[in-house]
Structures are given as C-alpha cells and as structure tokens.
Design an enzyme around this catalytic site. Sequence first.
Site, PDB file in Angstrom:
ATOM      1  N   HIS A 157       0.811  -1.229   0.000  1.00  0.00           N
ATOM      2  CA  HIS A 157       0.000   0.000   0.000  1.00  0.00           C
ATOM      3  C   HIS A 157       0.839   1.272   0.000  1.00  0.00           C
ATOM      4  O   HIS A 157       0.324   2.346  -0.260  1.00  0.00           O
ATOM      5  CB  HIS A 157      -0.933   0.013   1.216  1.00  0.00           C
ATOM      6  CG  HIS A 157      -2.040  -0.984   1.107  1.00  0.00           C
ATOM      7  ND1 HIS A 157      -3.335  -0.635   0.759  1.00  0.00           N
ATOM      8  CD2 HIS A 157      -2.062  -2.327   1.263  1.00  0.00           C
ATOM      9  CE1 HIS A 157      -4.097  -1.709   0.726  1.00  0.00           C
ATOM     10  NE2 HIS A 157      -3.350  -2.760   1.041  1.00  0.00           N
ATOM     11  N   ASP A 351       3.597   9.303  -0.786  1.00  0.00           N
ATOM     12  CA  ASP A 351       2.392   8.592  -0.375  1.00  0.00           C
ATOM     13  C   ASP A 351       2.110   7.519  -1.415  1.00  0.00           C
ATOM     14  O   ASP A 351       2.216   7.787  -2.614  1.00  0.00           O
ATOM     15  CB  ASP A 351       1.213   9.580  -0.309  1.00  0.00           C
ATOM     16  CG  ASP A 351       0.247   9.252   0.821  1.00  0.00           C
ATOM     17  OD1 ASP A 351       0.117   8.057   1.150  1.00  0.00           O
ATOM     18  OD2 ASP A 351      -0.371  10.183   1.350  1.00  0.00           O
TER      19      ASP A 351
HETATM   20  P1  ADQ Z   1      -2.943   6.071   4.837  1.00  0.00           P
HETATM   21  O1  ADQ Z   1      -1.546   6.531   4.997  1.00  0.00           O
HETATM   22  O2  ADQ Z   1      -3.723   5.899   6.085  1.00  0.00           O
HETATM   23  O3  ADQ Z   1      -3.037   4.734   3.987  1.00  0.00           O
HETATM   24  P2  ADQ Z   1      -4.850   7.594   2.984  1.00  0.00           P
HETATM   25  O4  ADQ Z   1      -4.888   6.835   1.712  1.00  0.00           O
HETATM   26  O5  ADQ Z   1      -4.785   9.060   2.785  1.00  0.00           O
HETATM   27  O6  ADQ Z   1      -3.633   7.242   3.908  1.00  0.00           O
HETATM   28  O7  ADQ Z   1      -6.145   7.310   3.857  1.00  0.00           O
HETATM   29  C1  ADQ Z   1      -6.708   6.048   3.991  1.00  0.00           C
HETATM   30  C2  ADQ Z   1      -8.127   6.187   4.564  1.00  0.00           C
HETATM   31  O8  ADQ Z   1      -8.091   6.781   5.861  1.00  0.00           O
HETATM   32  C3  ADQ Z   1      -9.045   7.047   3.700  1.00  0.00           C
HETATM   33  O9  ADQ Z   1     -10.271   6.412   3.516  1.00  0.00           O
HETATM   34  C4  ADQ Z   1      -9.196   8.328   4.507  1.00  0.00           C
HETATM   35  O10 ADQ Z   1     -10.461   8.949   4.379  1.00  0.00           O
HETATM   36  C5  ADQ Z   1      -8.996   7.855   5.924  1.00  0.00           C
HETATM   37  N1  ADQ Z   1      -8.464   8.983   6.717  1.00  0.00           N
HETATM   38  C6  ADQ Z   1      -7.312   9.653   6.531  1.00  0.00           C
HETATM   39  N2  ADQ Z   1      -7.198  10.651   7.422  1.00  0.00           N
HETATM   40  C7  ADQ Z   1      -8.312  10.619   8.173  1.00  0.00           C
HETATM   41  C8  ADQ Z   1      -8.804  11.400   9.256  1.00  0.00           C
HETATM   42  N3  ADQ Z   1      -8.154  12.458   9.730  1.00  0.00           N
HETATM   43  N4  ADQ Z   1      -9.991  11.044   9.795  1.00  0.00           N
HETATM   44  C9  ADQ Z   1     -10.696  10.007   9.322  1.00  0.00           C
HETATM   45  N5  ADQ Z   1     -10.310   9.250   8.297  1.00  0.00           N
HETATM   46  C10 ADQ Z   1      -9.131   9.546   7.731  1.00  0.00           C
HETATM   47  C11 ADQ Z   1      -2.115   3.831   3.329  1.00  0.00           C
HETATM   48  C12 ADQ Z   1      -1.098   4.482   2.413  1.00  0.00           C
HETATM   49  C13 ADQ Z   1      -1.797   5.342   1.349  1.00  0.00           C
HETATM   50  C14 ADQ Z   1      -2.811   4.487   0.589  1.00  0.00           C
HETATM   51  C15 ADQ Z   1      -3.721   3.731   1.534  1.00  0.00           C
HETATM   52  C16 ADQ Z   1      -4.596   2.728   0.793  1.00  0.00           C
HETATM   53  O11 ADQ Z   1      -0.189   5.275   3.159  1.00  0.00           O
HETATM   54  O12 ADQ Z   1      -0.858   5.893   0.447  1.00  0.00           O
HETATM   55  O13 ADQ Z   1      -3.611   5.346  -0.227  1.00  0.00           O
HETATM   56  O14 ADQ Z   1      -2.956   3.000   2.496  1.00  0.00           O
HETATM   57  O15 ADQ Z   1      -3.845   1.857   0.015  1.00  0.00           O
END
Ligand code: ADQ
Length: 453
Positions: A157, A351
């Site tokens: 991921h 990311d």
């Molecule tokens: P994350 O680093 O957690 O994930 P991201 O893809 O931005 O980052 O978010 C994943 C989920 O968490 C999204 O559905 C988002 O809405 C939710 N989220 C983020 N911040 C939040 C907040 N403040 N409150 C509530 N919900 C929140 C990892 C990788 C990413 C990749 C994902 C999926 O780091 O690059 O996109 O996995 O593969």
Amino acid sequence: MARLVIVSNRVPVPRPRERPQAGGLAVALKEALATREALWFGWSGQTASHTGGSPEIVTVGQTTYATIDLSSEDYRLYYTGFANGMLWPLLHYRMGLAEFRREEWEGYRRVNRAFAHSLTPLLRDDDVIWIHDFHHFPLAAALRAAGAKQRIGFFLHVPFPPLPLFRALPQGNILLRELASCDLIGAQTPSDASNLRDALRGAGFDVPVHPFPIGIEAEEFAREAEKAVRGQDARRLADSLSGRALILGVDRLDYSKGLPQRLRGFAALLRRFPEHRGRVTLLQVAPVSRGDVVQYRALRRELDELAGRINGEHGDIDWVPVRWMTRAVPRATLAGFHRIARVGLVTPMRDGMNLVAKEFVAAQDPADPGALVLSCFAGAADELKGAILVNPHDPDEIAEGLNAALVMPASERRARWTGDIAVLRRNSAAAWAEGFLAALAQIGQDAPRAGGA
Ligand code: ADQ
C-alpha cells in the site's frame, strides 16, 4: 469460486451494537467480500501475555474474521519498532528517520512466523491468499515453510524506494527473498512496481510485480457527502466560515503527509497574496496516530507551534486563519466537509496513493466543485490530472497552487473535476480488488507456481 483469505495487520472485526467501522482496507474490499466466501486474518489490536495461539473467530455472513493477540514485547518490537520505526520511514524515502535494531528485526520476523503458524490450520487447499502491506513481507515464505501450496498474492500500500535507498536496510535481501515466495506482487504505481521489481531482480528473484492503483467507491462517497453536508456538523462548519473560502486538509498525523510544509505553504499564501487575508480559512484535521513512536510526538509539537505562530502572526480579532484539530472526525462527517471546501490541500512528501485526494474529488458538488492542490509525490497524482500539482518542498509553490485554486473560474473547476471523477468511477475499489485477484488467478494458469501444487 475459491475462498479468499485476506491477511492484514489490523482486521476490521464487526462489533455488535457498534456502527460498522468505515475506512481503510474494509472499504476497499467491501465489494470483493460481498461476492465470495472469505477469511480475514490478522492482529486483534490487543496485547496479551503471548503472541499467537488459536485465533478468535467471528463470522458474519460469508466472511469469517480470525484474529490473534500480540505480546506487549512483540507489539513493541514488530509493530512500533520494525514496521513503524524502520520500514515506514525507509519506504517513504526518509532514511534519516529510520532506526534499525536487530532485536526489532527478529521480533518482526517472529511475529510473521506466528501469523503463519496460527493461520495454517485454517487454510483449505483451494484458498487464494492475499497478503497486505509492509507489516508482512516475510509472511508468504513463512506460510510456504509451514506447507502452504496455495496461490499467494501480496499488495504493497505504500511506496517502494529506488534500490540504492532500499539497500540501506540491513538484511534487506532476506526480506526480498521471503517476499519472492508470493506468486504475484502489486504496488500502487508503475514507478513503485518498477522499483520493487528492480530490487527483487537485483536479489535474483523474478516474481511478477505490477501496478494496481487502489481506488474508492466514488458514487457511494458522493452520496455520503451529499447527506453529510446537510448534517449538523457540516452546517456548523459552513455557518462558522462567514462566507470565507475553506481550504481543507485531512490526514493521519504522520510525517509522510507533509503537514509542516502545508502550514508553511499556507503562511506563504497569506504573505505573498495578501488579497486572500481574512478571506480564507484552513481547516486541518489530523488525529494523532502512532503516538508511541518518538518522531510522531515531535511532529505534533512542531505542528502545534506552527499553527499557533501563523495564527499569532496573521490572525485578526475576527479571523483565525488556521483551525487545527488533532481530534478524530468520523469519515462520513469529513465527506460533508470536503463538499463544503473550495480547495482540498493534500501535500504528502511521499504517499503510496492517498485516498483522501480521491475522496475530496468524489465529494464535490458537480455544479460547483472545489479544486484539488496535490503533491506530485502522491500516487494519486498519476491519475488525477485535473489537480494542481505542487512540490511540497517549496512553500512558495504550495502558495501559488493555493492561489490558482482560489481564483480558478467555475468553468475550469468543472472541466478539471469532470475528467477526474470519470477516472475515479472507472478505477473503483471493486475494480482494483477484482483486477488484482484476476491477475493472481491467471498466474497459476500460465506457469507452474513457486512451491509447486
Ligand atoms: P494512509 O496513509 O492511512 O493509507 P490515505 O490513503 O490518505 O492514507 O487514507 C486512507 C483512509 O483513511 C481514507 O479512507 C481516509 O479517508 C482515511 N483517513 C485519513 N485521514 C483521516 C482522518 N483524519 N480522519 C478520518 N479518516 C481519515 C495507506 C497508504 C496510502 C494508501 C492507503 C490505501 O499510506 O498511500 O492510499 O494505504 O492503500
């Protein structure tokens, strides 16, 4: 259809009397789980006296959730230590923040063997196994060692750095060898796939590695946003803006997300484009994550100070430029906030994908969509061609991107949004999961698999 076995660090076990947990992998895999029998295996999120043992089982419909506990020591070594303290910074190109300790490396591999040990008795011969993320690089090899002959896929991921950087990881070749026990490896973008393929080839392994950019269910998120925008929290937010344009940031509080850079970029906007002073509000929601890792505590202090300084320097008696929240806000509520925002501001230094950027686009009102300012270092930048791309290392570039977004005419915002939403609808979460699983099924058809069978 074969049963699907998902393995991930955390498992979204449904809890009776609680609203279903939204977010993360559970959302991405929803469709895939709705159409087949599945077993989802991983850590319970609890610590206990021992790691592993027989899993706790919960079955809902055709999905069975099986979880094991970690000992507090293994939690510290495997999770806080090697996964979050070494691999996470390394994979995000931040070697300066990475700390290698031999006992953590050993703990990480021990936990993966414990996973394999607890999972193996639950497996059926014709299962298809799909392992998720950097917590489990060694798992496929541990399963093979325990006799597993099933098809095994792995999806990363997060980004994968170029080989010279990855080489900084002591014992890195051992991880690559263990990962090579998989039949198919997926990464988020073509460049991550190519970096990972190069690393594997350099170590002498020729496993197929392909990009499978993860998606979201855009229509569903749009419906959620439409509903939430009428809800109490979104109305409170909209009313409180007094007609000012909202710039919205939503992240986990993580150093990969470029949060200090974002605040500096916003400060540069106020300095260099004074016409926006008093007319914009930045709301940054960033709930604390991994608070037991020292770098995350330092980051929080830095952001507290930066937000305070910007407000002190630029604020007025009736205007607070930065609203800074480390409290968690439910995802459904955030959907409404995205729809209110004139600008989505997403500035990671690296990311894998960044689903927040995609969710921002999905949540917009088609008649009057907001504009997205997006780091060129997010995987999502490959797909969202309508975004204003910025290099987050340069606060002035962020400021210019913000200014361009704020002054952009509605017709241009609509044109950019129309292109991006079409991409999101096509590359849905369901299409991502089915695409990966179809490719994994195909591999067994073309050539004999590693491990025989
Ligand atoms: P994350 O680093 O957690 O994930 P991201 O893809 O931005 O980052 O978010 C994943 C989920 O968490 C999204 O559905 C988002 O809405 C939710 N989220 C983020 N911040 C939040 C907040 N403040 N409150 C509530 N919900 C929140 C990892 C990788 C990413 C990749 C994902 C999926 O780091 O690059 O996109 O996995 O593969």
